[in-house]
Design an enzyme around this catalytic site. Structure first.
Site, PDB file in Angstrom:
ATOM      1  CB  THR A 162       1.798   3.318 -11.779  1.00 17.48           C
ATOM      2  OG1 THR A 162       1.306   4.493 -11.861  1.00 17.48           O
ATOM      3  CG2 THR A 162       3.295   3.355 -12.160  1.00 17.48           C
ATOM      4  CG  LEU A 216      21.443   3.097   4.063  1.00 18.71           C
ATOM      5  CD1 LEU A 216      22.432   3.398   5.252  1.00 18.71           C
ATOM      6  CD2 LEU A 216      20.803   2.028   3.932  1.00 18.71           C
ATOM      7  CE  LYS A 233       9.443   2.324 -10.392  1.00 18.71           C
ATOM      8  NZ  LYS A 233      10.811   1.625 -10.378  1.00 18.71           N
ATOM      9  CG  PHE A 248      14.362  -3.899  -5.321  1.00 26.29           C
ATOM     10  CD1 PHE A 248      12.900  -4.229  -5.658  1.00 26.29           C
ATOM     11  CD2 PHE A 248      15.165  -5.030  -4.962  1.00 26.29           C
ATOM     12  CE1 PHE A 248      12.515  -5.450  -5.612  1.00 26.29           C
ATOM     13  CE2 PHE A 248      14.638  -6.264  -4.891  1.00 26.29           C
ATOM     14  CZ  PHE A 248      13.421  -6.466  -5.228  1.00 26.29           C
ATOM     15  CG  ASP A 300      -6.810   7.299  -5.986  1.00 25.74           C
ATOM     16  OD1 ASP A 300      -5.489   7.108  -6.268  1.00 25.74           O
ATOM     17  OD2 ASP A 300      -7.025   7.278  -4.684  1.00 25.74           O
ATOM     18  CB  SER A 312       4.856   0.560 -10.866  1.00 25.65           C
ATOM     19  OG  SER A 312       3.682   0.748 -10.412  1.00 25.65           O
ATOM     20  N   PRO A 316      -7.515  12.597  -6.030  1.00 24.36           N
ATOM     21  CG  PRO A 316      -6.896  14.892  -6.474  1.00 24.36           C
ATOM     22  CD  PRO A 316      -6.978  13.716  -5.290  1.00 24.36           C
ATOM     23  CE1 TYR A 333       7.637   5.192  -8.583  1.00 26.62           C
ATOM     24  CE2 TYR A 333       5.590   4.603  -9.011  1.00 26.62           C
ATOM     25  CZ  TYR A 333       6.831   4.270  -8.890  1.00 26.62           C
ATOM     26  OH  TYR A 333       6.982   2.789  -8.386  1.00 26.62           O
TER      27      TYR A 333
END
Ligand code: NAD
Ligand code: WQD
Length: 337
Positions: A126, A33, A152, A80, A294, A124, A292, A148
């Protein structure tokens, strides 16, 4: 048949619990949580009329995992659980490596102890890093550009090594594009803490009056109207993709990266306009400098999911906006009373 869903109280997890229960699976959730509340699972139960067995634990806690695998006959896992905010990962990289990598290692070790070798992992888009070609296909080079994204990528590599060492595993590495939208009931949806980082929750909070205006990050990209283009996918389509991936994992062995996107690109202003149309509420905006990191455009080639899983997204941008708005309007403060 019981499936363990880690991070099942979160945005994509809660929608996936519904589709898994609708498909006849018994769902067991482990979630600490950290970025969600138990209320989401209560609402899942209200929607499906079926109980979700919930363990409030951290996936890094191997003893807690062992207890879950001992108390339940788990056949497969959807993983997840993880931290997902790009900016925060740049400021707090060790928190991201610790949470995302150690939870996955603990999970794999305990799954191995219990002989459960079917896993669907939340990766992802990404992981494609700065791609030069669109649409993105699974075989294209990877290379993340922030901590991040690297968690992944490292996890994908780790799971590939696991399969090389033990070909009894079935592992689906699902590369999500940009999930938005909410369940039709309007009772569950995305509930970001603080000011949203992502576009759709930001637009919805402007529409509901919690934020003043949308800041459009740049209008000089090489795109249809100069604003960034992404592949937005309805979270219910995404959730159904997980049911298909579980079916694949139950019947096959292998380790496969699979894009879950629609194949269509939508710009920031196109999404904003579609939202205004769907909600009939104004969303004022200003153009700000670029954020930055993107890229101009990101969208999927979604053919592999169709071939391997028999899955394609069916919900369009209009429906995504209507459903995001229903959730936001009915729950202006998210799950908080
Ligand atoms: P979310 O934050 O709503 O859900 C993640 C859940 O995991 C939360 O309920 C959180 O409390 C839980 N959690 C985190 N660390 C945990 C731990 N160590 N032990 C137990 N529970 C833990 O996020 P989401 O949008 O539902 O994303 C789900 C997954 O999909 C994440 O792994 C995310 O990186 C990935 N993903 C999300 C997006 C997106 O745009 N939402 C895109 C691509 C990939
Ligand atoms: C979409 C577009 C912004 C906010 C991120 C992660 C990615 C994945 C999904 C997890 C871009 C523009 C945004 C705003 C804006 N998550 N924008 N104003 O950056 O494609 O992907 O979420 O894996 O890893 O990086 O999504 O929703 O942040 O941005 O103009 O207030 O909207 O510049 O063009 P993104 P996003």
């Amino acid at each position: 048949m019981s499936v363990l869903v880690t991070g099942g109280a979160g945005y994509i997890g809660s929608h996936t619990c519904i589709e898994m229960q609708n498909a006849g699976y018994d769902v067991i959730v482990i979630d600490n949580l950290d970025n969600s509340s138990k209320e989401s699972l209560k609402r899942v139960e209200a929607i499906t009329g079926k109980a979700v067995k919930f363990y409030e634990n951290d996936v890094r806690d191997k003893d807690a995992l062992r207890k879950i695998f001992t108390e339940n006959k788990i056949e497969a896992v959807i993983h997840f659980a993880g931290l997902k905010a790009v900016g925060e990962s740049v400021r707090e990289p060790m928190m991201y490596y610790n949470n995302n990598l150690i939870s996955t290692i603990a999970l794999i070790e305990v799954m191995t102890e219990f002989g459960v070798k079917k896993l669907v992992f939340s990766s992802s888009a990404t992981v494609y890093g700065v791609a030069t070609e669109m649409p993105l296909k699974e075989g294209m080079p990877t290379g993340a550009i922030n901590p991040y994204g690297r968690t992944k990528l490292f996890i994908e590599e780790m799971l590939r090594d696991l399969y090389v060492a033990d070909s009894e595993w079935s592992i689906a590495l699902l590369r999500y594009f940009n999930p938005i939208g909410a369940h039709k009931s309007g009772t569950i949806g995305e509930d970001p803490k603080g000011i949203p980082n992502n576009l759709m929750p930001y637009i919805s909070q402007v529409a509901v009056g919690k934020l003043e205006k949308l800041h459009v990050f740049g209008n000089d990209y090489k795109t249809v109207d100069g604003t960034g283009v992404r592949d937005y996918i309805h979270v219910v389509d995404l959730a159904i993709g997980h049911v298909k991936a579980i079916e694949w994992a139950l019947g096959n062995k292998g380790c496969e990266a699979i894009n879950l996107g629609t194949g269509n690109g939508t710009s920031v202003l196109q999404l904003r306009d579609a939202f205004v149309k769907a909600s009939d509420v104004q969303v004022p905006y200003i153009i700000d400098p670029r954020r930055p990191g993107d890229p101009d455009e990101v969208y999927a080639n979604a053919d592999k999911a169709a071939q391997l899983l028999g899955w394609r997204a069916t919900r369009g941008i209009e429906e995504m906006c209507e459903d995001s708005w229903r959730w936001q309007k009915n729950n202006p403060n998210g799950y908080e009373k």
